[in-house]
Write a protein that holds these residues in place. Structure first.
Motif, PDB file in Angstrom:
ATOM      1  N   VAL A 218      22.600 -38.648 -30.890  1.00 51.75           N
ATOM      2  CA  VAL A 218      22.533 -40.096 -30.676  1.00 51.75           C
ATOM      3  C   VAL A 218      23.270 -40.519 -29.406  1.00 51.75           C
ATOM      4  O   VAL A 218      23.000 -41.596 -28.852  1.00 51.75           O
ATOM      5  CB  VAL A 218      23.109 -40.880 -31.879  1.00 51.75           C
ATOM      6  N   ILE A 219      24.195 -39.705 -28.913  1.00 49.88           N
ATOM      7  CA  ILE A 219      24.961 -40.049 -27.717  1.00 49.88           C
ATOM      8  C   ILE A 219      24.225 -39.610 -26.449  1.00 49.88           C
ATOM      9  O   ILE A 219      24.213 -40.332 -25.445  1.00 49.88           O
ATOM     10  CB  ILE A 219      26.361 -39.412 -27.760  1.00 49.88           C
ATOM     11  N   ALA A 220      23.628 -38.442 -26.481  1.00 52.35           N
ATOM     12  CA  ALA A 220      22.886 -37.916 -25.330  1.00 52.35           C
ATOM     13  C   ALA A 220      21.515 -37.451 -25.804  1.00 52.35           C
ATOM     14  O   ALA A 220      21.315 -36.268 -26.105  1.00 52.35           O
ATOM     15  CB  ALA A 220      23.651 -36.771 -24.675  1.00 52.35           C
ATOM     16  N   PRO A 221      20.545 -38.361 -25.899  1.00 51.65           N
ATOM     17  CA  PRO A 221      19.216 -37.995 -26.387  1.00 51.65           C
ATOM     18  C   PRO A 221      18.502 -37.018 -25.456  1.00 51.65           C
ATOM     19  O   PRO A 221      18.926 -36.800 -24.316  1.00 51.65           O
ATOM     20  CB  PRO A 221      18.490 -39.341 -26.471  1.00 51.65           C
ATOM     21  N   ARG A 222      17.404 -36.465 -25.954  1.00 54.60           N
ATOM     22  CA  ARG A 222      16.702 -35.419 -25.216  1.00 54.60           C
ATOM     23  C   ARG A 222      16.256 -35.893 -23.828  1.00 54.60           C
ATOM     24  O   ARG A 222      16.214 -35.086 -22.889  1.00 54.60           O
ATOM     25  CB  ARG A 222      15.474 -34.952 -26.014  1.00 54.60           C
ATOM     26  N   GLU A 223      15.928 -37.160 -23.675  1.00 54.38           N
ATOM     27  CA  GLU A 223      15.517 -37.667 -22.373  1.00 54.38           C
ATOM     28  C   GLU A 223      16.612 -37.478 -21.327  1.00 54.38           C
ATOM     29  O   GLU A 223      16.327 -37.271 -20.145  1.00 54.38           O
ATOM     30  CB  GLU A 223      15.157 -39.153 -22.464  1.00 54.38           C
ATOM     31  N   VAL A 224      17.863 -37.547 -21.771  1.00 57.00           N
ATOM     32  CA  VAL A 224      18.984 -37.378 -20.842  1.00 57.00           C
ATOM     33  C   VAL A 224      19.072 -35.929 -20.372  1.00 57.00           C
ATOM     34  O   VAL A 224      19.260 -35.654 -19.184  1.00 57.00           O
ATOM     35  CB  VAL A 224      20.307 -37.819 -21.495  1.00 57.00           C
ATOM     36  N   GLY A 225      18.923 -34.992 -21.299  1.00 53.45           N
ATOM     37  CA  GLY A 225      18.939 -33.587 -20.915  1.00 53.45           C
ATOM     38  C   GLY A 225      17.840 -33.263 -19.925  1.00 53.45           C
ATOM     39  O   GLY A 225      18.058 -32.536 -18.938  1.00 53.45           O
ATOM     40  N   ALA A 226      16.652 -33.823 -20.165  1.00 51.57           N
ATOM     41  CA  ALA A 226      15.534 -33.596 -19.247  1.00 51.57           C
ATOM     42  C   ALA A 226      15.833 -34.180 -17.871  1.00 51.57           C
ATOM     43  O   ALA A 226      15.498 -33.583 -16.837  1.00 51.57           O
ATOM     44  CB  ALA A 226      14.265 -34.213 -19.828  1.00 51.57           C
ATOM     45  N   TYR A 227      16.482 -35.357 -17.844  1.00 52.51           N
ATOM     46  CA  TYR A 227      16.827 -35.995 -16.574  1.00 52.51           C
ATOM     47  C   TYR A 227      17.818 -35.130 -15.785  1.00 52.51           C
ATOM     48  O   TYR A 227      17.639 -34.903 -14.579  1.00 52.51           O
ATOM     49  CB  TYR A 227      17.422 -37.368 -16.840  1.00 52.51           C
TER      50      TYR A 227
END
Length: 267
Positions: A218-227
């Protein structure tokens, strides 16, 4: 020795092996690595430390001026690396420390030769074309709640951050860690963390980088990792079959294995 005492530095593992520097996130200390560090120390030299203001660090060395920006925490990292005379060590940063590692590697490139980003986020607030996981109002409310009742905020938020509701002992461990932090120091660290924007800093990364994300966070969703992965050309993205923002506690074996695989695959 002054820096070792100031940052509560501990070193384990073979002295002639590759050095890993493990850095904790907001509200935590080096104890957050307790399920990962011993396994890594079987083959690597492992450096653990506490940022000034956290854990067993020297609280008298803390100042709001220095630690109101991520650069202050990056200087802690550089100081520890210089104290130990490290040469191109691997920096393993959890949560906000992933971005601290980016800044430290830029400030002292001779000291850090690779990055492992565990549940990283360069910006927590959504922006045009970017999903960080929170809108500005969410963060304002989070910070207001933290500042008005830090212990209550810790008890409510730690289990959410940890995830894994079927394992309440993990949420309680994070709650205890949050509650052990001085509220005034936590207030500054929280604002520094949740209001930061390190997206442009990602472009400066030139060293091999592992981006380690959880399947649900909830703090770092998958979209953030992809970014983060897309912003760092030399990076490798690994998604752990794990829930929550602290895989070093909720999935220590998988976290350790991913780090080792990355290190063994380096040239």
């Amino acid at each position: 020795m002054r820096i070792r005492r100031r940052n509560n530095v501990t070193v384990t593992g073979p002295s002639d092996a590759t050095t890993l520097v493990l850095a904790h996130g907001f509200g935590c200390d080096q104890n957050m690595w307790r399920l990962v560090a011993p396994a890594l120390a079987q083959r690597y030299r492992v450096v653990l430390f506490d940022y000034v203001g956290s854990g067993g660090s020297d609280l008298s060395a803390w100042s709001e001026a220095r630690y109101s920006s991520l650069d202050g925490y990056a200087q802690d990292v550089v100081d520890v690396c210089e104290e130990l005379e490290l040469d191109r060590a691997v920096f393993v940063g959890h949560s906000v420390s992933a971005m601290v590692g980016v800044l430290a590697a830029r400030a002292a490139p001779e000291r850090i030769g690779a990055l492992v980003m565990v549940a990283p986020s360069p910006r927590y607030i959504d922006d045009e074309g970017y999903r960080g996981g929170f809108d500005a109002e969410d963060i304002d409310e989070l910070l207001a709640s933290l500042e008005s009742n830090y212990l209550g905020w810790s008890s409510a938020m730690a289990p959410v951050i940890m995830g894994n509701p079927d394992r309440p002992e993990l949420g309680q461990e994070l709650t205890n860690s949050f509650c052990a932090t001085d509220p005034d120091i936590a207030r500054v660290f929280a604002r520094t963390t949740f209001l930061s924007d390190s997206r442009d800093d990602l472009k400066t990364v030139t060293v091999p980088t592992l981006v380690l994300e959880c399947a649900e966070d909830v703090i770092a969703p998958r979209e953030v990792g992809a970014y983060v992965h897309a912003a760092i050309p030399s990076s490798r993205l690994v998604t752990l079959d794990a829930t929550g923002h602290c895989p070093q506690l909720s999935a220590p074996e998988a976290t350790t294995a991913a780090i080792v695989d990355f290190l063994e695959a380096r040239p």
